[in-house]
Design a protein around this motif. Structure first.
Motif, short mmCIF file in Angstrom:
data_model
loop_
_atom_site.label_atom_id
_atom_site.label_comp_id
_atom_site.label_asym_id
_atom_site.label_seq_id
_atom_site.Cartn_x
_atom_site.Cartn_y
_atom_site.Cartn_z
N LYS A 9 0.86 -1.19 0.00
CA LYS A 9 0.00 0.00 0.00
C LYS A 9 0.90 1.23 0.00
CE LYS A 9 -3.37 -1.83 3.27
NZ LYS A 9 -3.91 -1.57 4.59
N PRO A 10 0.47 2.34 -0.56
CA PRO A 10 -0.77 2.45 -1.35
C PRO A 10 -0.62 1.71 -2.68
CG PRO A 10 0.49 4.50 -1.42
CD PRO A 10 1.20 3.58 -0.47
N PHE A 11 -1.65 1.01 -3.09
CA PHE A 11 -1.54 0.18 -4.29
C PHE A 11 -2.13 0.89 -5.50
CE2 PHE A 11 -5.63 -0.82 -2.44
CZ PHE A 11 -6.47 -0.92 -3.53
N ASP A 12 -1.64 0.49 -6.65
CA ASP A 12 -2.15 0.98 -7.91
C ASP A 12 -3.28 0.03 -8.33
OD1 ASP A 12 -2.53 1.82 -10.55
OD2 ASP A 12 -0.87 0.62 -11.27
N PRO A 13 -4.51 0.55 -8.52
CA PRO A 13 -5.64 -0.31 -8.88
C PRO A 13 -5.38 -1.23 -10.08
CG PRO A 13 -6.42 1.89 -8.38
CD PRO A 13 -4.92 1.95 -8.37
N GLN A 14 -4.68 -0.69 -11.10
CA GLN A 14 -4.37 -1.51 -12.28
C GLN A 14 -3.45 -2.68 -11.93
OE1 GLN A 14 -6.94 0.47 -13.71
NE2 GLN A 14 -6.15 -0.98 -15.17
N GLN A 15 -2.50 -2.39 -11.04
CA GLN A 15 -1.57 -3.44 -10.60
C GLN A 15 -2.32 -4.51 -9.82
OE1 GLN A 15 1.31 -2.30 -7.65
NE2 GLN A 15 2.71 -3.94 -8.19
N LEU A 16 -3.25 -4.06 -8.97
CA LEU A 16 -4.07 -5.01 -8.20
C LEU A 16 -4.84 -5.92 -9.15
CD1 LEU A 16 -5.35 -6.01 -5.49
CD2 LEU A 16 -7.10 -4.28 -5.84
N VAL A 17 -5.47 -5.34 -10.14
CA VAL A 17 -6.24 -6.10 -11.13
C VAL A 17 -5.34 -7.12 -11.85
CG1 VAL A 17 -7.52 -5.94 -13.31
CG2 VAL A 17 -8.08 -4.39 -11.42
N ARG A 18 -4.16 -6.66 -12.27
CA ARG A 18 -3.22 -7.56 -12.96
C ARG A 18 -2.82 -8.74 -12.09
NH1 ARG A 18 -0.79 -2.86 -14.80
NH2 ARG A 18 0.88 -2.99 -13.25
N ILE A 19 -2.49 -8.46 -10.82
CA ILE A 19 -2.07 -9.53 -9.91
C ILE A 19 -3.22 -10.51 -9.65
CG2 ILE A 19 -1.34 -10.03 -7.53
CD1 ILE A 19 0.39 -7.50 -7.69
N VAL A 20 -4.41 -9.97 -9.44
CA VAL A 20 -5.58 -10.82 -9.20
C VAL A 20 -5.83 -11.73 -10.40
CG1 VAL A 20 -8.11 -10.76 -8.98
CG2 VAL A 20 -6.69 -9.36 -7.47
N LYS A 21 -5.79 -11.17 -11.60
CA LYS A 21 -6.02 -11.96 -12.81
C LYS A 21 -4.97 -13.06 -12.94
CE LYS A 21 -8.61 -8.79 -15.71
NZ LYS A 21 -8.62 -7.82 -16.80
N LYS A 22 -3.70 -12.70 -12.64
CA LYS A 22 -2.60 -13.65 -12.75
C LYS A 22 -2.79 -14.79 -11.75
CE LYS A 22 2.30 -13.65 -12.02
NZ LYS A 22 3.45 -12.82 -11.67
N VAL A 23 -3.11 -14.44 -10.51
CA VAL A 23 -3.28 -15.44 -9.45
C VAL A 23 -4.47 -16.37 -9.76
CG1 VAL A 23 -3.92 -15.77 -7.02
CG2 VAL A 23 -2.17 -14.11 -7.63
N LEU A 24 -5.57 -15.78 -10.23
CA LEU A 24 -6.75 -16.60 -10.53
C LEU A 24 -6.58 -17.48 -11.76
CD1 LEU A 24 -9.57 -14.06 -9.65
CD2 LEU A 24 -8.99 -16.13 -8.40
N ALA A 25 -5.67 -17.07 -12.65
CA ALA A 25 -5.43 -17.85 -13.86
C ALA A 25 -4.47 -19.02 -13.58
CB ALA A 25 -4.85 -16.97 -14.95
N ALA A 26 -3.73 -18.92 -12.49
CA ALA A 26 -2.71 -19.94 -12.16
C ALA A 26 -3.32 -21.28 -11.82
CB ALA A 26 -1.84 -19.45 -11.01
#
Length: 122
Positions: A105-122
């Motif tokens: 934190k503070p996090f970048d919303p786009q970075q959060l979205v990218r990480i979430v997508k990557k983790v869920l795709a794994a």
């Protein structure tokens, strides 16, 4: 069917920021205000990903993850730490406790979205 995500943080504004970033991508986001509430909600199951703060009242994020990893509903769920801590020692503890990833934190919303997508795709 989009993923269901649990955001655990004692800051309502952080939970809101997570919700806005992820809801915009079509994810369903539930909220918990501390580790106790987070453990209760996550333990009931139904989440594809959990995002948690480290420092919270009642129960911190590390304790919540350790306890969650012993429950069937929490055993295989990816967990992202979202915290102001960037200490390597704490990162090591988080990994040992069962955290999947880390975001400062503070996090970048786009970075959060990218990480979430990557983790869920794994």
């Amino acid at each position: 069917m989009m993923a269901s995500i649990l955001a655990v943080d004692d800051s309502a504004s952080i939970r809101q920021a997570i919700k806005i970033a992820l809801a915009g991508e079509g994810y369903t986001v539930a909220e918990a205000g501390d580790g106790v509430e987070g453990l209760s909600k996550a333990g009931a199951g139904g989440f594809d990903l959990i995002i948690t703060d480290l420092n919270m009242p009642n129960m911190d994020g590390l304790t919540m993850i350790r306890q969650l990893r012993t429950k069937p509903a929490g055993a295989g769920v990816p967990i992202l730490f979202l915290t102001t801590e960037s200490d390597a020692e704490i990162k090591a503890q988080a990994k040992a406790a069962g955290a999947t990833g880390w975001l400062t934190k503070p996090f970048d919303p786009q970075q959060l979205v990218r990480i979430v997508k990557k983790v869920l795709a794994a």
